[in-house]
Design a protein around this motif. Structure first.
Motif, PDB file in Angstrom:
ATOM      1  N   GLY A 169     -26.686 -88.600  72.660  1.00  0.00           N
ATOM      2  CA  GLY A 169     -27.481 -89.819  72.655  1.00  0.00           C
ATOM      3  C   GLY A 169     -28.936 -89.513  72.364  1.00  0.00           C
ATOM      4  O   GLY A 169     -29.257 -88.679  71.512  1.00  0.00           O
ATOM      5  N   PRO A 170     -29.860 -90.178  73.074  1.00  0.00           N
ATOM      6  CA  PRO A 170     -31.277 -89.885  72.903  1.00  0.00           C
ATOM      7  C   PRO A 170     -31.557 -88.417  73.223  1.00  0.00           C
ATOM      8  O   PRO A 170     -30.791 -87.779  73.931  1.00  0.00           O
ATOM      9  CB  PRO A 170     -31.957 -90.817  73.925  1.00  0.00           C
ATOM     10  N   ALA A 171     -32.657 -87.915  72.684  1.00  0.00           N
ATOM     11  CA  ALA A 171     -32.965 -86.492  72.835  1.00  0.00           C
ATOM     12  C   ALA A 171     -33.423 -86.169  74.256  1.00  0.00           C
ATOM     13  O   ALA A 171     -34.578 -85.816  74.487  1.00  0.00           O
ATOM     14  CB  ALA A 171     -34.019 -86.083  71.820  1.00  0.00           C
ATOM     15  N   THR A 172     -32.524 -86.294  75.218  1.00  0.00           N
ATOM     16  CA  THR A 172     -32.831 -85.932  76.605  1.00  0.00           C
ATOM     17  C   THR A 172     -31.777 -85.023  77.199  1.00  0.00           C
ATOM     18  O   THR A 172     -32.008 -84.404  78.231  1.00  0.00           O
ATOM     19  CB  THR A 172     -32.947 -87.184  77.491  1.00  0.00           C
ATOM     20  N   CYS A 173     -30.610 -84.907  76.565  1.00  0.00           N
ATOM     21  CA  CYS A 173     -29.539 -84.084  77.116  1.00  0.00           C
ATOM     22  C   CYS A 173     -28.764 -83.428  75.979  1.00  0.00           C
ATOM     23  O   CYS A 173     -28.472 -84.065  74.959  1.00  0.00           O
ATOM     24  CB  CYS A 173     -28.601 -84.934  77.983  1.00  0.00           C
ATOM     25  N   TRP A 174     -28.448 -82.129  76.148  1.00  0.00           N
ATOM     26  CA  TRP A 174     -27.730 -81.367  75.137  1.00  0.00           C
ATOM     27  C   TRP A 174     -26.573 -80.608  75.782  1.00  0.00           C
ATOM     28  O   TRP A 174     -26.750 -79.985  76.833  1.00  0.00           O
ATOM     29  CB  TRP A 174     -28.652 -80.359  74.451  1.00  0.00           C
ATOM     30  N   SER A 175     -25.426 -80.641  75.156  1.00  0.00           N
ATOM     31  CA  SER A 175     -24.280 -79.886  75.644  1.00  0.00           C
ATOM     32  C   SER A 175     -24.522 -78.390  75.467  1.00  0.00           C
ATOM     33  O   SER A 175     -25.082 -77.951  74.454  1.00  0.00           O
ATOM     34  CB  SER A 175     -23.022 -80.293  74.865  1.00  0.00           C
ATOM     35  N   THR A 176     -24.078 -77.602  76.464  1.00  0.00           N
ATOM     36  CA  THR A 176     -24.134 -76.139  76.339  1.00  0.00           C
ATOM     37  C   THR A 176     -22.751 -75.549  76.143  1.00  0.00           C
ATOM     38  O   THR A 176     -22.581 -74.336  76.238  1.00  0.00           O
ATOM     39  CB  THR A 176     -24.808 -75.524  77.582  1.00  0.00           C
ATOM     40  N   ASP A 177     -21.755 -76.398  75.855  1.00  0.00           N
ATOM     41  CA  ASP A 177     -20.402 -75.893  75.622  1.00  0.00           C
ATOM     42  C   ASP A 177     -20.413 -74.900  74.463  1.00  0.00           C
ATOM     43  O   ASP A 177     -20.896 -75.209  73.358  1.00  0.00           O
ATOM     44  CB  ASP A 177     -19.447 -77.041  75.280  1.00  0.00           C
ATOM     45  N   ASP A 178     -19.912 -73.721  74.721  1.00  0.00           N
ATOM     46  CA  ASP A 178     -19.805 -72.653  73.716  1.00  0.00           C
ATOM     47  C   ASP A 178     -21.157 -72.193  73.168  1.00  0.00           C
ATOM     48  O   ASP A 178     -21.203 -71.462  72.173  1.00  0.00           O
ATOM     49  CB  ASP A 178     -18.911 -73.082  72.546  1.00  0.00           C
ATOM     50  N   LEU A 179     -22.243 -72.607  73.801  1.00  0.00           N
ATOM     51  CA  LEU A 179     -23.545 -72.103  73.360  1.00  0.00           C
ATOM     52  C   LEU A 179     -23.601 -70.585  73.504  1.00  0.00           C
ATOM     53  O   LEU A 179     -24.236 -69.891  72.705  1.00  0.00           O
ATOM     54  CB  LEU A 179     -24.667 -72.762  74.171  1.00  0.00           C
ATOM     55  N   HIS A 180     -22.916 -70.074  74.521  1.00  0.00           N
ATOM     56  CA  HIS A 180     -22.972 -68.647  74.815  1.00  0.00           C
ATOM     57  C   HIS A 180     -22.330 -67.785  73.719  1.00  0.00           C
ATOM     58  O   HIS A 180     -22.596 -66.585  73.653  1.00  0.00           O
ATOM     59  CB  HIS A 180     -22.277 -68.347  76.149  1.00  0.00           C
ATOM     60  N   VAL A 181     -21.493 -68.387  72.865  1.00  0.00           N
ATOM     61  CA  VAL A 181     -20.831 -67.578  71.830  1.00  0.00           C
ATOM     62  C   VAL A 181     -21.725 -67.381  70.604  1.00  0.00           C
ATOM     63  O   VAL A 181     -21.410 -66.556  69.747  1.00  0.00           O
ATOM     64  CB  VAL A 181     -19.478 -68.205  71.407  1.00  0.00           C
TER      65      VAL A 181
END
Length: 345
Positions: free
Chosen positions: A246-258
């Motif tokens: 949505g608005p630039a206030t929250c971002w998923s970190t799913d699989d960010l670590h890869v």
């Protein structure tokens, strides 16, 4: 103009390539101090002007810090007139003291930008050479920098055009002689109180003793660093956009670590910047701490509460970033205020 020489022809080839990479521009403001570098640049662009359909405007900025500067300004004006070019000039009101090189640079750039705007120029050509590039890279590396710092000066950063980054300072003097163009030597370029001059006069000669083409080697390193930084930044931009909720206030970190660390940290920096953090002042340690928490959380999913509990970092007064099971969330709060936990979806 003297007969064309292979040295001039080779330099013209480099300038042509830089013009193509920049668009090419059609109306160029040429910043000329009267020194060998900028005078050689003006001479080369003048030789190309007819075939490349260039319109040139010669700009001189007098810092007003030396008695000789008025004569140097008059010399640049005469040279522009002899070439049949429009010449513009201004005299700055700078005072000696702390931070003078940086203050002079900012004032000079502002004056050149004003001239370019006033004369509808689509590029401002600067006489920075391979020697300047080598000095800049070494100074950045000595202070501690990342790829962006190693990239040093870019050949084209609109509107700034640097066609001579492939030529050494010594070669610009030879070019001036071969094109029969007079130039002056600014004594401040020999003042070893200035860090850049110390690198030029002490460090580069030692490196040159081991590699006579050290300037070209460092320019090549800067080019590779710029290419890598551009590629990594583009990758990080795509990752940030894909993870935005949505608005630039929250971002998923799913699989960010890869993702590779270089991409992860750039994603985190982009998120902080979108929240209004001053990226120039934001310490690398903060980005690294957020990255470590992301990695630890990914490794411990289903593990201890100590690792999985929310983490909060202050980016600046009134702005924090929070890591929890929703991902990375930006939140604004009064200094000292607690950030309420976001609602789960």
């Amino acid at each position: 103009m003297p007969p064309r020489h292979p040295t001039i022809a080779s330099a013209l080839g480099q300038v042509r390539r830089s013009l193509r990479a920049a668009g090419p521009p059609r109306r160029i403001l040429v910043a000329c101090s009267g020194g060998a570098d900028s005078t050689a640049l003006l001479g080369l662009l003048r030789l190309l002007a007819r075939d490349a359909e260039l319109e040139l405007v010669v700009a001189h900025v007098d810092h007003g810090l030396r008695r000789e500067s008025a004569d140097e300004a008059a010399g640049v004006a005469r040279m522009a007139a002899q070439m049949g070019l429009v010449g513009v000039a201004t005299r700055l009101s700078l005072t000696p003291g702390p931070g003078l090189p940086a203050r002079a640079r900012e004032a000079r750039r502002a004056a050149l930008q004003a001239f370019a705007d006033g004369h509808a120029c689509d590029a401002i050509a600067l006489g920075h050479t391979a020697t300047d590039q080598a000095e800049t890279l070494l100074m950045h590396a000595a202070r501690g920098c990342g790829l962006e710092g190693l990239a040093a000066m870019r050949p084209w950063e609109a509107p700034w055009l640097r066609p001579l980054l492939g030529l050494s300072r010594g070669l610009t003097r030879e070019l001036c002689d071969r094109m029969a163009l007079p130039f002056v030597d600014d004594p401040t370029n020999s003042d070893e109180e200035q860090p850049r001059v110390r690198v030029r006069e002490r460090v580069l000669p030692l490196l040159r003793a081991g590699n006579p083409r050290v300037e070209q080697a460092l320019v090549c390193l800067a080019t590779h660093a710029a290419d890598a930084e551009e590629a990594l930044s583009a990758w990080a931009e795509r990752e940030e956009a894909a993870r935005r909720r949505g608005p630039a206030t929250c971002w998923s970190t799913d699989d960010l670590h890869v993702l590779p660390r270089a991409v992860r940290t750039r994603v985190v920096r982009r998120i902080c910047g979108l929240g209004g953090a001053d990226l120039g002042a934001l310490r690398a340690a903060v980005i690294e701490d957020i990255d470590r928490a992301v990695m630890a959380r990914a490794a411990a999913l289903g593990g201890t509460d100590a690792v999985l509990r929310p983490h909060v970092w202050d980016l600046r007064p009134g702005l924090r970033v929070r890591l929890d099971r929703l991902g990375l969330t930006l939140a604004r709060a009064a200094p000292g205020a607690e950030i309420p936990a976001p609602h789960d979806h």
